[in-house]
Design an enzyme around this catalytic site. Structure first.
Site, mmCIF file in Angstrom:
data_model
loop_
_atom_site.group_PDB
_atom_site.id
_atom_site.type_symbol
_atom_site.label_atom_id
_atom_site.label_comp_id
_atom_site.label_asym_id
_atom_site.label_seq_id
_atom_site.Cartn_x
_atom_site.Cartn_y
_atom_site.Cartn_z
ATOM 1 N N ASP A 14 0.772 -1.190 -0.055
ATOM 2 C CA ASP A 14 -0.049 -0.243 0.058
ATOM 3 C C ASP A 14 0.707 1.566 -0.022
ATOM 4 O O ASP A 14 0.386 2.199 0.860
ATOM 5 C CB ASP A 14 -0.551 -0.297 0.968
ATOM 6 C CG ASP A 14 -1.862 -0.933 1.385
ATOM 7 O OD1 ASP A 14 -2.289 -1.327 -0.078
ATOM 8 O OD2 ASP A 14 -1.629 -2.355 2.738
ATOM 9 N N GLU A 15 2.019 1.438 -0.793
ATOM 10 C CA GLU A 15 2.501 2.503 -0.704
ATOM 11 C C GLU A 15 2.593 2.923 -1.937
ATOM 12 O O GLU A 15 3.436 4.701 -1.462
ATOM 13 C CB GLU A 15 4.471 2.303 -0.836
ATOM 14 C CG GLU A 15 5.064 1.066 0.325
ATOM 15 C CD GLU A 15 4.829 -0.848 -0.417
ATOM 16 O OE1 GLU A 15 5.791 -1.520 0.616
ATOM 17 O OE2 GLU A 15 3.946 -0.918 -1.432
ATOM 18 N N LYS A 17 2.853 2.325 -4.426
ATOM 19 C CA LYS A 17 3.173 1.823 -6.328
ATOM 20 C C LYS A 17 2.440 1.546 -7.807
ATOM 21 O O LYS A 17 3.289 2.831 -8.945
ATOM 22 C CB LYS A 17 3.390 0.577 -6.072
ATOM 23 C CG LYS A 17 4.652 0.077 -5.169
ATOM 24 C CD LYS A 17 4.313 -1.091 -5.332
ATOM 25 C CE LYS A 17 3.494 -2.049 -4.701
ATOM 26 N NZ LYS A 17 2.954 -2.163 -3.550
ATOM 27 N N ALA A 40 -3.758 -7.525 -3.819
ATOM 28 C CA ALA A 40 -2.980 -6.124 -3.962
ATOM 29 C C ALA A 40 -4.280 -5.679 -4.711
ATOM 30 O O ALA A 40 -4.965 -5.638 -5.535
ATOM 31 C CB ALA A 40 -1.767 -6.980 -4.838
ATOM 32 N N GLY A 41 -3.478 -3.399 -4.385
ATOM 33 C CA GLY A 41 -4.980 -2.883 -5.327
ATOM 34 C C GLY A 41 -3.873 -1.850 -5.265
ATOM 35 O O GLY A 41 -3.363 -1.399 -5.006
ATOM 36 N N HIS A 42 -4.147 -1.243 -6.479
ATOM 37 C CA HIS A 42 -3.266 -0.270 -6.826
ATOM 38 C C HIS A 42 -4.607 0.593 -7.380
ATOM 39 O O HIS A 42 -5.397 0.924 -7.708
ATOM 40 C CB HIS A 42 -2.479 -0.691 -7.777
ATOM 41 C CG HIS A 42 -1.052 -1.410 -7.735
ATOM 42 N ND1 HIS A 42 -0.388 -1.357 -6.271
ATOM 43 C CD2 HIS A 42 -0.226 -2.251 -9.171
ATOM 44 C CE1 HIS A 42 0.274 -2.088 -7.090
ATOM 45 N NE2 HIS A 42 0.910 -2.485 -7.905
ATOM 46 N N GLN A 220 2.240 -5.731 -3.458
ATOM 47 C CA GLN A 220 2.656 -5.755 -1.488
ATOM 48 C C GLN A 220 3.938 -5.318 -1.143
ATOM 49 O O GLN A 220 4.442 -4.193 -2.202
ATOM 50 C CB GLN A 220 2.568 -7.507 -1.156
ATOM 51 C CG GLN A 220 0.943 -7.750 -1.194
ATOM 52 C CD GLN A 220 0.979 -8.888 -2.293
ATOM 53 O OE1 GLN A 220 1.202 -9.471 -2.533
ATOM 54 N NE2 GLN A 220 -0.603 -8.631 -1.989
#
Length: 417
Positions: A14-15, A17, A40-42, A220
């Site tokens: 969750d940075e 990316k 994952a989620g962007h 991640q």
């Protein structure tokens, strides 16, 4: 030799990316995802419009980029097809590895059942079936995307697997799908995905030979790596730079520039150690100002201060050439800001990440805050206190902060030469 550049998360995921991949993808011809699943989620904001991507690489928003889902990814066909439905004209722009492993409905049921059985010792998974799919892969009882080319044979294999494990599933409270529904699902997956399935290993080798600019995208973060993260509170894949080699079929010599992504503070979803977590009003404020709720799950994220010890560890594991510091604007308005610069462990001060991260106490340096950095796109225009904060991160991590994000919008980004 042509090389593929790499973006990797340096914290617990969750940075941010997605924004950097989206921004950088404008300059790349191929964007490839190498690990993880739809846990994952962007979240990407472009021209005021928000996109939430889970499996499809962020380069999909560049109409000229080819996007590859590599063999190291575990793929839930139903979720991928739902995500694909947001976009037009994907043929020739999206490719799916025939060696990627399938997440089938029973994997998700197993995942959720195991979490229930763990009770208060639950890992905090998303319940998306990621772990059970990787477990089947490692135990050599999984099924790969390429098997969708022959649904009849795949159906027989899965029925056999379900029958063998039926007593275990029943004991866990997992409902085994009926043969009819299983067959219908597999046929639907085949019909939806067949035009996109290919040998992505050969494809990416060819793209490198032909001199294409390639960007590799992880999921991640480093501290969730199955080997190097806070085990067992980790994901089920190798999230670090080395995972890009195995997850795409590349040699280490084919990895080029490595950009590590980190938030200007720290968050974590799920359970597990988090040394710099703030349990007071500052942690609550970070969550509200940073809109820290999971892209995939909607769960509130645990929030705390920047952990420079963990970042140095992550930069070393990944061979980072630069750090991209995200969401600096979330710290706007704080009177005091802290950075964890060391740990106290077993009565001593240490400057590394130990095996037992559960029992470290953070050692902080405190900095004066600033009024506002939101929207600034020139490093010299930043307040002196924000520059001092960034320079401390560089000093402790040993890596240059080359990119600084000051809002979710693609344009509000400082790129330092």
């Amino acid at each position: 030799m042509h090389k593929a550049d790499l973006i990797v998360g340096l914290q617990w995921g969750d940075e941010g990316k997605g924004k950097i991949v989206d921004m950088m993808a404008q300059d790349y011809e191929v964007v490839a995802r190498f690990a993880g699943g739809h846990n994952a989620g962007h979240t990407i904001v472009t021209n005021g419009k928000k996109y939430a991507l889970h499996l499809i690489p962020s380069g999909i928003l560049n109409p000229d980029a080819v996007n590859i889902i590599g063999n190291g990814v575990v793929v839930c066909p139903a979720n991928l097809m739902k995500e694909m439905s947001q976009f037009d004209n994907l043929e020739g722009r999206l490719w799916l590895s025939d060696k990627a492993h399938l997440i089938l409905p029973y994997h998700q049921m197993i995942d959720q059942a195991k979490e229930r059985m763990r009770g208060d010792k639950a890992i905090g998974t998303t319940g998306r079936g990621i772990g059970p799919a990787y477990a089947d892969k490692i135990s050599r009882s999984g099924h790969r995307v390429g098997e969708l080319k022959d649904v009849e044979t795949l159906f027989v294999k899965i029925v056999e697997y379900l029958n063998q494990n039926r007593p275990v599933f029943e004991a866990m409270g997992v409902d085994v799908p009926s043969e009819n529904s299983l067959k219908e699902d597999l046929e639907r997956y085949r019909d939806g995905l067949l035009p996109y399935i290919t040998d992505t290993t050969q494809m990416i080798w060819r793209e490198l030979r032909e001199g294409r600019k390639i960007l590799l995208e992880g999921a991640q973060g480093t501290m969730l790596d199955i080997d190097h993260g806070t085990y067992p509170y980790v994901t089920s894949s190798n999230t670090i730079a080395g995972g890009a080699c195995t997850g795409m079929g590349l040699s280490p010599k084919q990895i080029g520039r490595v950009t590590g992504i980190a938030k200007a503070y720290c968050t974590r979803v799920g359970n597990g150690p988090f040394p710099s977590e703030d349990f007071g009003p500052d942690g609550d404020r970070l969550r509200e100002q940073g809109h820290e709720f999971g892209t995939t799950t909607g769960r509130p994220r645990r929030c705390g201060w920047f952990d420079a010890v963990a970042i140095r560890h992550a930069c070393a594991l990944n061979g980072c050439d630069q750090i991209s510091l995200m969401k600096l604007d979330v710290l706007d308005g704080f009177e005091k800001i802290k950075i964890c610069v060391g740990y106290e462990f077993e009565g001593e001060r240490i400057d590394y990440v130990p095996y037992d991260l559960e029992h470290v106490t953070p050692i902080y340096e405190t900095f004066p805050g600033w009024e506002k950095v939101e929207g600034i796109d020139d490093y010299d225009a930043l307040p002196d206190s924000a520059k001092a904060y960034i320079e401390t991160i560089e000093r402790v991590s040993g890596v240059k902060v080359g990119i600084i994000s000051t809002s979710p919008d693609r344009n509000d980004t400082i790129v330092r030469p």
